[in-house]
Design a protein around this motif. Structure first.
Motif, mmCIF file in Angstrom:
data_model
loop_
_atom_site.group_PDB
_atom_site.id
_atom_site.type_symbol
_atom_site.label_atom_id
_atom_site.label_comp_id
_atom_site.label_asym_id
_atom_site.label_seq_id
_atom_site.Cartn_x
_atom_site.Cartn_y
_atom_site.Cartn_z
ATOM 1 N N ASP A 66 0.844 -1.189 0.000
ATOM 2 C CA ASP A 66 0.000 0.000 0.000
ATOM 3 C C ASP A 66 0.883 1.244 0.000
ATOM 4 O O ASP A 66 1.985 1.237 0.549
ATOM 5 C CB ASP A 66 -0.920 0.016 1.221
ATOM 6 C CG ASP A 66 -1.990 -1.080 1.166
ATOM 7 O OD1 ASP A 66 -2.185 -1.672 0.097
ATOM 8 O OD2 ASP A 66 -2.629 -1.311 2.203
ATOM 9 N N VAL A 67 0.372 2.317 -0.606
ATOM 10 C CA VAL A 67 1.125 3.564 -0.710
ATOM 11 C C VAL A 67 0.407 4.630 0.113
ATOM 12 O O VAL A 67 -0.818 4.757 0.037
ATOM 13 C CB VAL A 67 1.220 4.023 -2.185
ATOM 14 C CG1 VAL A 67 1.893 5.382 -2.296
ATOM 15 C CG2 VAL A 67 1.934 2.987 -3.022
ATOM 16 N N GLU A 68 1.152 5.393 0.901
ATOM 17 C CA GLU A 68 0.594 6.492 1.687
ATOM 18 C C GLU A 68 1.357 7.764 1.376
ATOM 19 O O GLU A 68 2.585 7.737 1.261
ATOM 20 C CB GLU A 68 0.688 6.200 3.188
ATOM 21 C CG GLU A 68 -0.170 5.055 3.635
ATOM 22 C CD GLU A 68 -0.085 4.817 5.134
ATOM 23 O OE1 GLU A 68 0.819 5.393 5.793
ATOM 24 O OE2 GLU A 68 -0.913 4.070 5.650
ATOM 25 N N GLU A 69 0.601 8.868 1.245
ATOM 26 C CA GLU A 69 1.206 10.177 0.985
ATOM 27 C C GLU A 69 0.474 11.241 1.773
ATOM 28 O O GLU A 69 -0.745 11.207 1.872
ATOM 29 C CB GLU A 69 1.075 10.553 -0.490
ATOM 30 C CG GLU A 69 2.040 9.918 -1.429
ATOM 31 C CD GLU A 69 1.874 10.519 -2.823
ATOM 32 O OE1 GLU A 69 2.467 11.598 -3.073
ATOM 33 O OE2 GLU A 69 1.157 9.921 -3.622
ATOM 34 N N GLU A 70 1.210 12.203 2.292
ATOM 35 C CA GLU A 70 0.619 13.364 2.945
ATOM 36 C C GLU A 70 0.479 14.456 1.890
ATOM 37 O O GLU A 70 1.457 14.851 1.259
ATOM 38 C CB GLU A 70 1.540 13.831 4.079
ATOM 39 C CG GLU A 70 0.969 14.946 4.887
ATOM 40 C CD GLU A 70 1.860 15.324 6.046
ATOM 41 O OE1 GLU A 70 2.034 16.536 6.272
ATOM 42 O OE2 GLU A 70 2.377 14.421 6.732
ATOM 43 N N LEU A 71 -0.771 14.920 1.660
ATOM 44 C CA LEU A 71 -1.045 15.875 0.586
ATOM 45 C C LEU A 71 -1.989 16.977 1.048
ATOM 46 O O LEU A 71 -2.730 16.806 2.014
ATOM 47 C CB LEU A 71 -1.719 15.159 -0.596
ATOM 48 C CG LEU A 71 -0.993 13.990 -1.253
ATOM 49 C CD1 LEU A 71 -1.903 13.294 -2.242
ATOM 50 C CD2 LEU A 71 0.270 14.467 -1.935
ATOM 51 N N THR A 72 -1.985 18.088 0.308
ATOM 52 C CA THR A 72 -3.033 19.081 0.491
ATOM 53 C C THR A 72 -4.287 18.537 -0.187
ATOM 54 O O THR A 72 -4.216 17.596 -0.988
ATOM 55 C CB THR A 72 -2.656 20.429 -0.162
ATOM 56 O OG1 THR A 72 -2.586 20.247 -1.577
ATOM 57 C CG2 THR A 72 -1.346 20.976 0.398
ATOM 58 N N LEU A 73 -5.418 19.144 0.073
ATOM 59 C CA LEU A 73 -6.660 18.703 -0.556
ATOM 60 C C LEU A 73 -6.584 18.861 -2.070
ATOM 61 O O LEU A 73 -7.041 17.989 -2.814
ATOM 62 C CB LEU A 73 -7.856 19.466 0.008
ATOM 63 C CG LEU A 73 -9.212 18.929 -0.418
ATOM 64 C CD1 LEU A 73 -9.421 17.501 0.079
ATOM 65 C CD2 LEU A 73 -10.320 19.832 0.063
ATOM 66 N N GLU A 74 -5.989 19.939 -2.545
ATOM 67 C CA GLU A 74 -5.867 20.165 -3.984
ATOM 68 C C GLU A 74 -4.997 19.097 -4.640
ATOM 69 O O GLU A 74 -5.305 18.606 -5.728
ATOM 70 C CB GLU A 74 -5.287 21.561 -4.264
ATOM 71 C CG GLU A 74 -6.197 22.701 -3.862
ATOM 72 C CD GLU A 74 -6.211 22.963 -2.346
ATOM 73 O OE1 GLU A 74 -5.220 22.637 -1.651
ATOM 74 O OE2 GLU A 74 -7.229 23.457 -1.855
#
Length: 129
Positions: A66-74
């Motif tokens: 599985d891949v996880e990333e911290e992102l802004t909503l945009e």
């Protein structure tokens, strides 16, 4: 109305739920066929300043991590959009006041429905969910 126009309306509800502190989770589900990508999840993260989400790509095959990333909503929106209608037909928004479901039917028409809330409170994501 095209599914893209309906999705814009749906996404406005996502942004509104975040602004009001009601956003609990967003899930892309109901895959087309049996692709390796099973689900895409967004959960709110504790962050200084701008609102951030933890985006998680969950795969069917155990060999695919599985891949996880911290992102802004945009940024998260840019990841989600290419999967609409190509990989997923349903996007579920879970808030503390209602659940909102966006669906694309076989003719490519979008619809938005609302139901009772699944979540009673907002739980911030950690990297082990």
């Amino acid at each position: 109305m095209t599914y893209q126009e309906d999705f814009v309306l749906f996404w406005e509800q996502v942004k509104e739920s975040i602004q009001e502190g009601r956003f609990a989770k967003l899930t892309m589900a109901k895959t087309i066929g049996k692709p390796n990508l099973k689900n895409i999840f967004l959960r709110p993260l504790a962050s200084e300043g701008d609102f951030k989400v933890l985006l998680k790509l969950r795969y069917r095959l155990k060999e695919t991590e599985d891949v996880e990333e911290e992102l802004t909503l945009e940024q998260a929106l840019e990841v989600l959009k290419p999967h609409l209608k190509k990989s997923f037909l349903t996007v579920l928004l879970f808030t503390t006041t209602k659940d909102v479901t966006f669906k694309i039917n076989k003719k490519g028409i979008g619809s938005i429905t609302e139901g009772a809330p699944t979540f009673q409170d907002v739980r911030l994501a950690d990297r082990d969910w």
